[in-house]
Design an enzyme around this catalytic site. Structure first.
Site, PDB file in Angstrom:
ATOM      1  N   GLY A  83       0.803  -1.220   0.000  1.00 34.70           N
ATOM      2  CA  GLY A  83       0.000   0.000   0.000  1.00 34.70           C
ATOM      3  C   GLY A  83       0.832   1.265   0.000  1.00 34.70           C
ATOM      4  N   ASP A  84       2.011   1.211   0.614  1.00 37.31           N
ATOM      5  CA  ASP A  84       2.920   2.353   0.600  1.00 37.31           C
ATOM      6  C   ASP A  84       3.289   2.705  -0.838  1.00 37.31           C
ATOM      7  OD1 ASP A  84       4.888   4.271   1.665  1.00 37.31           O
ATOM      8  OD2 ASP A  84       6.391   2.783   1.096  1.00 37.31           O
ATOM      9  N   ALA A  85       3.592   1.705  -1.632  1.00 40.23           N
ATOM     10  CA  ALA A  85       3.949   1.937  -3.030  1.00 40.23           C
ATOM     11  C   ALA A  85       2.751   2.425  -3.838  1.00 40.23           C
ATOM     12  CB  ALA A  85       4.514   0.658  -3.641  1.00 40.23           C
TER      13      ALA A  85
END
Length: 134
Positions: A26-28
């Site tokens: 999700g960070d990416a």
């Protein structure tokens, strides 16, 4: 061949991914959305794009933006968010409070979860709400 840009993973596959694994993905996803938003809205010059991106993807900024969408989350999304917030990351950034870091991790886990489900329309809805006023 798997199309990694248009996923539609099965529920059991997604359940097999750890919460921190969802947050990693999700960070990416979130950073790609921020970068796309910055470029398309002309919010920064080439020289300032990295600095502008960091301003949005920093844990404290993510925590502030996450507050905007919490009332809009479904029960399933709230569960994923809560699990992300309650996960125990091995490190906490010195630039953010533990609470902000946990909320940012929760947001990232939610984005990873939705991405694996192929729910890009929902990702776009939530992202648009978070970026309102920016």
């Amino acid at each position: 061949m798997t199309d990694y840009f248009h996923l539609n993973a099965q529920a059991d596959q997604i359940r097999a991914v750890s919460t921190l694994g969802l947050a990693h993905l999700g960070d990416a996803v979130f950073e790609l959305m921020v970068r796309s938003w910055l470029v398309l809205h002309g919010k920064a010059t080439n020289k300032g794009l990295h600095k502008a991106t960091v301003g949005y993807v920093a844990a404290s900024a993510q925590a502030r933006m996450a507050e905007k969408i919490l009332p809009e989350l479904t029960e399933e999304e709230s569960d994923v968010f809560r699990r992300g917030r309650n996960s125990s990351p091995h490190t906490v950034s010195k630039a953010a409070s533990r609470a902000d870091y946990q909320t940012a991790t929760a947001l990232e886990a939610l984005f990873g979860h939705l991405y694996l489900q192929g729910r890009t329309e929902r990702l776009n809805e939530l992202f648009a709400q978070m970026m309102e006023g920016n």
